[in-house]
Design a protein around this motif. Structure first.
Motif, PDB file in Angstrom:
ATOM      1  N   ILE A   1     -17.298   3.361  23.651  1.00 52.61           N
ATOM      2  CA  ILE A   1     -17.493   1.743  23.798  1.00 52.61           C
ATOM      3  C   ILE A   1     -16.657   1.121  24.868  1.00 52.61           C
ATOM      4  N   PRO A   2     -17.189   0.990  26.176  1.00 50.53           N
ATOM      5  CA  PRO A   2     -16.013   0.723  27.188  1.00 50.53           C
ATOM      6  C   PRO A   2     -15.665  -0.556  27.237  1.00 50.53           C
ATOM      7  N   MET A   3     -16.198  -1.407  26.534  1.00 42.47           N
ATOM      8  CA  MET A   3     -15.582  -2.898  26.333  1.00 42.47           C
ATOM      9  C   MET A   3     -16.357  -3.946  25.230  1.00 42.47           C
ATOM     10  N   VAL A   4     -15.315  -4.665  24.775  1.00 44.83           N
ATOM     11  CA  VAL A   4     -16.049  -5.756  23.712  1.00 44.83           C
ATOM     12  C   VAL A   4     -15.748  -7.107  24.815  1.00 44.83           C
ATOM     13  N   ILE A   5     -16.693  -7.659  24.911  1.00 44.49           N
ATOM     14  CA  ILE A   5     -16.654  -9.022  25.459  1.00 44.49           C
ATOM     15  C   ILE A   5     -16.884 -10.186  24.459  1.00 44.49           C
ATOM     16  N   SER A   6     -16.078 -11.187  24.394  1.00 43.19           N
ATOM     17  CA  SER A   6     -16.112 -12.419  23.385  1.00 43.19           C
ATOM     18  C   SER A   6     -16.182 -13.649  24.240  1.00 43.19           C
ATOM     19  N   ASN A   7     -16.786 -14.792  23.627  1.00 44.84           N
ATOM     20  CA  ASN A   7     -16.748 -16.098  24.134  1.00 44.84           C
ATOM     21  C   ASN A   7     -15.303 -16.677  23.481  1.00 44.84           C
TER      22      ASN A   7
ATOM     23  N   VAL B   1       0.931  -1.129  -0.018  1.00 45.00           N
ATOM     24  CA  VAL B   1      -0.052  -0.051  -0.007  1.00 45.00           C
ATOM     25  C   VAL B   1       0.869   1.034   0.239  1.00 45.00           C
ATOM     26  N   ILE B   2       0.656   2.126  -0.938  1.00 48.06           N
ATOM     27  CA  ILE B   2       1.463   3.222  -0.953  1.00 48.06           C
ATOM     28  C   ILE B   2       0.453   4.515  -0.583  1.00 48.06           C
ATOM     29  N   SER B   3       0.903   5.416   0.034  1.00 51.72           N
ATOM     30  CA  SER B   3       0.123   6.673   0.478  1.00 51.72           C
ATOM     31  C   SER B   3       1.017   7.893   0.447  1.00 51.72           C
ATOM     32  N   ASN B   4       0.471   8.977   0.103  1.00 51.68           N
ATOM     33  CA  ASN B   4       1.058  10.389   0.343  1.00 51.68           C
ATOM     34  C   ASN B   4       0.973  11.075   1.607  1.00 51.68           C
ATOM     35  N   HIS B   5       0.209   9.907   2.536  1.00 56.69           N
ATOM     36  CA  HIS B   5       0.291  10.667   3.944  1.00 56.69           C
ATOM     37  C   HIS B   5       0.722   9.304   4.886  1.00 56.69           C
ATOM     38  N   THR B   6       0.617   9.348   6.015  1.00 52.90           N
ATOM     39  CA  THR B   6       1.224   8.324   6.910  1.00 52.90           C
ATOM     40  C   THR B   6       0.263   7.833   7.792  1.00 52.90           C
ATOM     41  N   ASN B   7      -1.121   8.476   8.062  1.00 53.03           N
ATOM     42  CA  ASN B   7      -2.012   8.093   8.754  1.00 53.03           C
ATOM     43  C   ASN B   7      -2.492   6.647   8.773  1.00 53.03           C
ATOM     44  N   VAL B   8      -2.646   6.201   7.874  1.00 57.82           N
ATOM     45  CA  VAL B   8      -3.056   4.873   7.547  1.00 57.82           C
ATOM     46  C   VAL B   8      -1.873   3.653   7.925  1.00 57.82           C
ATOM     47  N   ALA B   9      -0.633   3.844   7.930  1.00 65.19           N
ATOM     48  CA  ALA B   9       0.410   3.042   8.040  1.00 65.19           C
ATOM     49  C   ALA B   9       0.027   2.060   9.147  1.00 65.19           C
ATOM     50  N   ASP B  10      -0.081   2.425  10.290  1.00 66.57           N
ATOM     51  CA  ASP B  10      -0.306   1.344  11.322  1.00 66.57           C
ATOM     52  C   ASP B  10      -1.497   0.380  11.110  1.00 66.57           C
ATOM     53  N   ASP B  11      -2.545   1.037  10.324  1.00 69.01           N
ATOM     54  CA  ASP B  11      -3.712  -0.043  10.011  1.00 69.01           C
ATOM     55  C   ASP B  11      -3.236  -0.916   8.958  1.00 69.01           C
TER      56      ASP B  11
ATOM     57  N   LEU C   1     -18.682  -6.466  14.042  1.00 67.45           N
ATOM     58  CA  LEU C   1     -17.948  -5.860  15.302  1.00 67.45           C
ATOM     59  C   LEU C   1     -16.936  -4.785  14.717  1.00 67.45           C
ATOM     60  N   LEU C   2     -16.405  -5.212  13.728  1.00 63.02           N
ATOM     61  CA  LEU C   2     -15.213  -4.170  13.100  1.00 63.02           C
ATOM     62  C   LEU C   2     -15.957  -3.098  12.453  1.00 63.02           C
TER      63      LEU C   2
ATOM     64  N   ASP D   1      -7.001  -8.824  19.242  1.00 60.14           N
ATOM     65  CA  ASP D   1      -6.012  -7.872  18.920  1.00 60.14           C
ATOM     66  C   ASP D   1      -6.656  -6.511  18.211  1.00 60.14           C
ATOM     67  N   ASP D   2      -7.769  -7.153  17.083  1.00 53.88           N
ATOM     68  CA  ASP D   2      -8.244  -6.235  16.482  1.00 53.88           C
ATOM     69  C   ASP D   2      -8.981  -4.833  17.462  1.00 53.88           C
ATOM     70  N   VAL D   3      -9.721  -5.618  18.308  1.00 50.06           N
ATOM     71  CA  VAL D   3     -10.446  -4.580  19.141  1.00 50.06           C
ATOM     72  C   VAL D   3      -9.337  -3.713  20.122  1.00 50.06           C
ATOM     73  N   ARG D   4      -8.408  -4.401  20.363  1.00 52.95           N
ATOM     74  CA  ARG D   4      -7.576  -3.255  21.352  1.00 52.95           C
ATOM     75  C   ARG D   4      -6.656  -2.491  20.312  1.00 52.95           C
ATOM     76  N   SER D   5      -6.638  -2.859  19.168  1.00 53.10           N
ATOM     77  CA  SER D   5      -6.059  -1.917  18.115  1.00 53.10           C
ATOM     78  C   SER D   5      -6.794  -0.697  18.032  1.00 53.10           C
ATOM     79  N   PHE D   6      -7.828  -0.486  18.394  1.00 52.71           N
ATOM     80  CA  PHE D   6      -8.796   0.362  18.447  1.00 52.71           C
ATOM     81  C   PHE D   6      -8.784   1.250  19.840  1.00 52.71           C
ATOM     82  N   GLY D   7      -8.128   0.785  20.760  1.00 51.72           N
ATOM     83  CA  GLY D   7      -8.173   1.360  21.917  1.00 51.72           C
ATOM     84  C   GLY D   7      -9.034   1.066  22.815  1.00 51.72           C
TER      85      GLY D   7
END
Lengths: 290, 290, 290, 290
Positions: free
Chosen positions: D125-131, B128-138, D109-110, D137-143
């Motif tokens: 969104i104070p929490m996501v709960i899953s069985n 993925v190439i971008s002229n910005h960096t905001n999506v890099a982590d995603d 979810l995503l 990891d995906d959830v936590r990447s959103f903080g």
């Protein structure tokens, strides 16, 4: 002389619009209340809370509405007019008088006549006018008068004069149901009632003649139709309703036209119904549809 | 080195197009048959039975396809080439390599990355190439390399050269996922692979910049998005897919943009999938989508 | 005696189905080719590459088709029959004969009559039969015979016998255009042609009577319509087409019915057209629609 | 401690419902007015003008709303309560706290997490709960905090107790984003906040497990998804939103599921947004959605 819709007996529709300011809804609600009306539907919209334009549609039930109209209108003039707002009060049980102008295509015309016969359009249809005669029998089978006004040669002024003569004083709005003649500025000035058109494309794509042919050439994957109020600028009037249908590479321009006819009749029917129910407010080149 | 899709193992896709003539379908079917293939899907279209263009897509299963490809291609060159037709044979189990160019908006980019992770797009994504960096982590959280190529000032040639360097030899097609830079003619000449764009309007309405603002000004009742191949003429390339969403008077241009984002990501995803599955044939300024 | 559609002159439609096996498409294509046909459309589908069922629809152009039919059929019997497959060959220029059964509602009936008049349905309509008389004038204004067969009391066998008498030998399929009588098993056994119904719900939701009332009670946000072949199990026959329309809390059951009528007529029209064009293949309780 | 949305600062949402009677709209408008509020949106509905139920949603701007809330609430208790009506006043700038329960599927979810990150859902969104743990990891990447509460064996009471412990006092509503555990009556009694579910069919068609398999078996031409409030009767709660997508005979049950996922995430997102904006009023087994 008017036809009355019993379900809408004693129902009034009030349209208010003008500069937004605090307290309009309260003022209008109080007015309805003190005039013994009970609100059954209410929509409002402000295009900008700070100094924008305000629009409201209120439907209320009021026993013996017809007798009370002058009194309510006097109150409106004082209260709502006093706030610098425009207003219009209509008795919902009195259907609007709609003339239809058509040419050879029957799909939009018949759709309107059918819906009217089923009681779905709150209008009367005092006349259908066409520059052709092929739809005359169909129209008259619905018990509706048909007038043939041929349109030959480059000078349309005689035909337009004849149409105006038929319309004048007899109709509240005019629908162009795939009427294939350009309406002149003079006609629009003279007709003095709203004119609704159906354009056979998803405006502003494919303005002007031959939109299905243009759509085929551009290779679009959806075709559309647009109903709008007619203004002096061709295909540029305020849009009331639009819709689309999916097409594919295998369809010819004629196929697009056949498919599009079903979008056209649906879009025009909705636009006509909303206009007839006083749901459409024109504001510059836009519409607010409640 | 290639990633293989097991469900598509030993499946070939054959595209044939050229001047229509009797017997093409029979000739192609016989060819598949004598090369031990079994047809599992077949679409064909002729834009005019008399002297038009013919298009066909055949998917067939052939055990040990990879080994047989040269032999089948030789047969195609003789049989189908002999009829004056163009053809292309691909091994469906070998995914195309797709590069994505993005800017700050993440909706189209994330949709593609996520559909790819779900196994719904038959592609690999080498970068993925971008002229910005905001999506890099995603991007990197999906395990995909991210390259930042800033685009500053009026002269884009340096940035484009850097992008070409990254792409060259590494990708089979390029997707502009709301990439907000105009692509130069030189870039298009040099990249040598198809480039797919998503335009945020229902083309040909609202060509150019700011379509949601223009849509608001025109007062349309539907907004749309269009995915097309990029050509030298801005927003004029062959359309692959389009769709629309309903809007109303109460929505601001920003609301239209937010709503439109969901149309854009759906339309682009479908276009990318169809391209990746060899379902799209370009013909002049049109596409045939099987 | 038959009405011919010039655009479809010398076009044949071949339906093939049965156990899937390698080489069917090639065999059929070769057969068309050696019988001097040129394929203009081809669809095929296999529900399981390993031992599933195979379905194919081929439309081909063949000069002097009528004269060649017996010869082509003999070849089909040997070649395709020899592979254990069923087949059916029809001359596309010979329209199917469609009877319509109706009751008091006119929306589905008029839509079919009108599409037929526009040349969009490749059928002839030898008769409309109704258990009411209100639509008689409308039907006859389209130049189509109308028969009134009243249906009184619990015993419908006399009415059904009268209907069968009218249909027998005169029609290729029957359409129930909101015909409000339950069809008996005996009738279905005796009629010997396909019967297509329109059910006013999104099946399998709201099976049986009063679906709009049930939809209102359940508070759904979409209503639908379903066209299906009639079988002995009420509302359980193979579905040909379905569609929906958006509704909201403010609509009464009567409003849902009025809105739904427009979905019904569109869904039924598409189902009738596809059936008339030999696009629908029944397979167990399913349909393949090409 | 609350997150504030600046655009909605000083905006209140008032919901009023109860037995219909003349003058409610006027009384509410007057109340807003005398409390220095300016109405910016107003919707109302009466399910029967004679003795039916009345529903109203008013959004008004009131400077220094937070400080004035007690005063306005006292007025509401006296005025609106005095009419025998129920009411609820919320500060629109205070987002609702939403917990998400998920299982292995990530599409719903995503979609919610993405829309939330784009600022399109007025919630925290104070929490996501899953069985399951696959989405952690995906959830936590959103903080966003992720809690794993396994659900093993037939007795779910321990898992439910653990979930209740996490939710209690921390959330204003719960969303089941394809959470594949049946919620017990005890849980519903104890949780004391609304619970919104997404069912993967067009209810009431295909109630219960395996709807896509059932849809394939029935041969439907559209599949759907339904978002509803969870009640003790499985799949029978008040419907908030529904939508459908077109499918055809060539799609397997797995294909339907893949296609349906895109309907599910769109339908659930709209339902969540409307609930979060206080647009949904429950009334018996129905919803009024303003």
């Amino acid at each position: 002389m008017t036809v009355h819709n019993e379900a809408l007996r004693d129902h009034a529709c009030l349209i208010v619009h003008g500069p937004d300011q605090p307290g309009i809804v309260a003022a209008v609600s109080a007015l309805v209340s003190r005039n013994k009306g009970n609100i059954v539907a209410l929509d409002q919209y402000s295009d900008n809370a700070d100094g924008g334009a305000f629009f409201q549609r209120v439907v209320f039930h009021r026993p013996n509405l017809a007798a009370a109209m002058p009194e309510i209108e006097a109150d409106l003039a004082e209260t709502v007019g006093g706030l610098g707002l425009e207003w219009k009060l209509t008795d919902q049980s009195v259907p609007k008088r709609m003339a239809i102008l058509a040419s050879t295509s029957d799909h939009c015309l018949l759709e309107l006549l059918w819906r009217h016969r089923r009681g779905e359009l709150p209008v009367t249809i005092p006349m259908v006018i066409s520059n052709h005669t092929n739809v005359a029998d169909d129209v008259r089978s619905f018990g509706i008068p048909f007038f043939h006004v041929p349109s030959q040669g480059p000078d349309k002024s005689e035909a337009e004069a004849r149409i105006l003569e038929l319309l004048k004083g007899n109709v509240d709005f005019v629908v162009l149901a795939r009427y294939m003649q350009i309406i002149s500025e003079d006609f629009l000035d003279a007709v003095e009632v709203p004119v609704i058109n159906i354009h056979h494309s998803f405006l502003p794509a494919f303005i002007g003649a031959g939109p299905y042919k243009k759509a085929k050439e551009r290779g679009v994957k959806l075709i559309g139709a647009t109903s709008h109020y007619v203004t002096k600028d061709l295909d540029e009037g305020p849009i009331i309703e639009q819709d689309v249908a999916r097409v594919d590479h295998s369809m010819t321009a004629a196929d697009l036209q056949a498919r599009g006819a079903y979008v056209e009749r649906a879009v025009l029917s909705r636009a006509v119904q909303w206009h007839a129910e006083d749901r459409v407010i024109r504001h510059g080149n836009h519409t607010i549809v409640f």
